[in-house]
Structure formats: C-alpha cells, structure tokens
Enzyme design. Structure first.
Site, PDB file in Angstrom:
ATOM      1  CE1 TYR A  57      -3.101  -3.413   0.481  1.00 55.33           C
ATOM      2  CE2 TYR A  57      -3.772  -2.093   2.258  1.00 55.33           C
ATOM      3  CZ  TYR A  57      -3.675  -3.196   1.758  1.00 55.33           C
ATOM      4  OH  TYR A  57      -4.605  -4.492   1.872  1.00 55.33           O
ATOM      5  CB  SER A 205     -13.902  -5.528  -0.120  1.00 57.32           C
ATOM      6  OG  SER A 205     -12.689  -4.518  -0.898  1.00 57.32           O
TER       7      SER A 205
END
Length: 331
Positions: A57, A205
């Site tokens: 990330y 998610s």
C-alpha cells in the site's frame, strides 16, 4: 467496543477493525496526511484495536502513516501488515515479481522499520506465490515468530487447500479475504476450513468497496488510474444496473431497524460467526462512527435469513477473480 478472538489463537481484537489502505490512495485521490493521523488516533479513542496495512500500500507510505499514528498508542493496538510483492527499497515501487521465501526476513525488517515497532502482531502473506510451495513461506514466518519479530501468521486470499497445508507447518491465526453480502466466495470451503482448524476470518471490503453503503448507483463515476473500482467488472455501469437489486432488500431492512445499509451489511458479517472480524476502510470521521455502531446492532435470526436469501437470489454480475486461487492449491 465489543471484542472478538481470532479463532483459537488467543489474539483478541475489537469486533470491527479498520482497514487503512485507502488512507494513502486507491479511491479517487490521496487524502491529506494530517487528517489521516487524526482519524487513526480517533479510532483508538472509539475502541478500535485492530488496524490493517501492507507493504504494497503506497508502496510503503501506508505502513509509515500507520506507524506514525499508532506508535504512541502501541500498547493499545494490534497491527497487521502483509508481504508478497518485491518492492524496490529506494524507489518504493513494485518491481513486478513476488517475494521468494528467503526474502521474507528482509521484508519483515522493512515493515518493522516503517511501522517503528519491535514486533508485528499479525503478519499475512498477501498473495500466494505459485512458484514456491506454501510450506516454505510458512516455515519462513515460523522462523520470524521464533525470532520474536512476528507474533501471529496470516494468509490473504488463499484457497482451502493452501490454508490447510500452511497450517500444518505453522498454525494460521487468521485468513483475510473479500467477503460480504455481494461476494460470498469464502463460503466455498474457506470458512469451513477456518471453523475446523480454529482460524479467525477477516473480511476485507466488507462493504463492497462502498457498494453496500447505498451511495453508489449507475451514474457514479470512477476515475481511471486513481480509483481501483474503475477496473473491477462489478462496478461497470451495465453490471451495476443489475447488481443494485441486492441493495433494495438491504435498504428496506435497514430502514425498519433505524440503521444504515452499511451497518446492516457489517452486522450480517458479525452474525455469521463469532470469529469473523470485518475491517471496513474509510477516510471520513462520520463513516468511521457509522461503521463502528454496527457492532451494537444485533440482527434477529429472521433478519439474517432474509439478508442471506436476498443475497442468494440476486445474480451478481462481474466477478472479480478467476479461478487461480483453486489452482494454487495444487502447488
């Protein structure tokens, strides 16, 4: 905030964690650094103890952000990060290949340095490398645990067979994969394996990258190159037209509970198993507040059935993954 234990590992975390990926980009731009530091620390104030990041990330920027925010609060939090891709330490860019088992020790040292901590609470293999047996990676993490650099071993997006083989070498504390009312693939063997082996499950998610909040429709645009949803088939306008049928049932039930669709979607996950800990991500304080209130929403058996049946009845258009995860179990 309620707490949960990830499987039989003894690792206790807040019932809802915080996925930190979007705090350094991925969804329509890069948030400002200062407000994200404030958001991370305010999450701790509100009872969140479980924070999820990864070397890729940024790359590296997200671990640096999380480390800066949480180092002063280290004794109050559980920090999870991940390895998988080879990242050039000078340019901070992915080189296009995956790490080998003999490179995991170097990767963990980099993560520890960026996070500014002495040990990583939960260290996931972010993606399975099909060029090397999973047992070799499990052994590499086992050595890191023996060295005191890692406390717990995790796998991300691994298939059932891969999980079982890794667990035989080094007990797996948690498996992280996408899971929500509109993506239920983990029910095809992975969740059963977790239940059998005493492994916790961490849905990323859990709000379908915003879809299950009820704020996305066919007119919503996703910027190519800056918003990863632009490349996910489920978010294409023609797919959304059909996928929105799922939201009708969720929204209706939420209205009757005086809750939001996002809270209902998270409460459904919490109601599936006591060892499931979702990690919704956000960059907005009001969304953090909304998500965390889901921990106090208990759905009745009838509500759980209605949501599950609604999910079963809607054909979701535009899958995200091919079948490579199952193929990897043969390595």
């Amino acid at each position: 905030m309620h707490t949960r234990t990830l499987g039989t590992s003894g690792l206790t975390v807040s019932a809802i964690g915080l996925g930190c990926m979007s705090m350094t980009g991925g969804y329509s731009g890069r948030p400002d650094h200062g407000p994200m530091i404030d958001l991370l620390r305010s999450a701790v104030d509100r009872g969140v103890t479980f924070f999820d990041t990864a070397e890729i990330y940024g790359p590296h920027r997200n671990e640096e952000l999380v480390g800066e925010a949480l180092r002063p609060l280290r004794d109050q939090v559980v920090i999870a990060t991940k390895f998988a891709n080879h990242v050039d330490p000078d340019t901070h860019t992915a080189t296009g290949r995956m790490l080998r088992p003999d490179e995991v020790a170097t990767a963990v040292d980099g993560s520890l340095r960026r996070l500014g901590i002495d040990t990583i609470d939960l260290y996931y293999q972010h993606r399975v490398n099909p060029e090397h047996p999973i047992e070799e990676f499990a052994e590499a993490v086992r050595e890191l645990i023996s060295a005191g650099k890692v406390k717990h071993y995790g796998l991300s997006e691994a298939a059932e067979g891969t999980i079982r083989r890794a667990h035989a070498v080094q007990p797996v504390t948690a498996v992280q994969s996408e899971y929500s009312l509109w993506w239920r693939r983990p029910e095809e063997g992975v969740l059963a394996a977790c239940a059998e082996l005493g492994i916790g499950f961490v849905p990323f998610s859990p709000l379908g990258k915003g879809f299950l909040t009820g704020t996305i429709d066919t007119t919503t645009g996703f910027e190519e190159g800056n918003d990863l949803r632009a490349s996910i088939p489920r978010f294409a306008p023609e797919a959304l037209q059909q996928n929105l049928a799922l939201m009708e049932g969720i929204t209706e039930l939420a209205r009757g509970l005086d809750a939001t669709p996002a809270q209902v979607a998270l409460a459904w996950l919490l109601g599936r198993e006591p060892w499931i800990v979702p990690i919704p991500g956000t960059t907005k304080p009001h969304r953090l507040e909304e998500n965390l209130r889901a921990a106090d929403l208990t759905l009745s058996d009838a509500d759980m059935r209605a949501l599950t049946e609604r999910s079963d009845s809607v054909h979701i258009v535009g899958g995200r993954y091919p079948d490579e995860l199952e193929a990897q179990t043969n390595r």
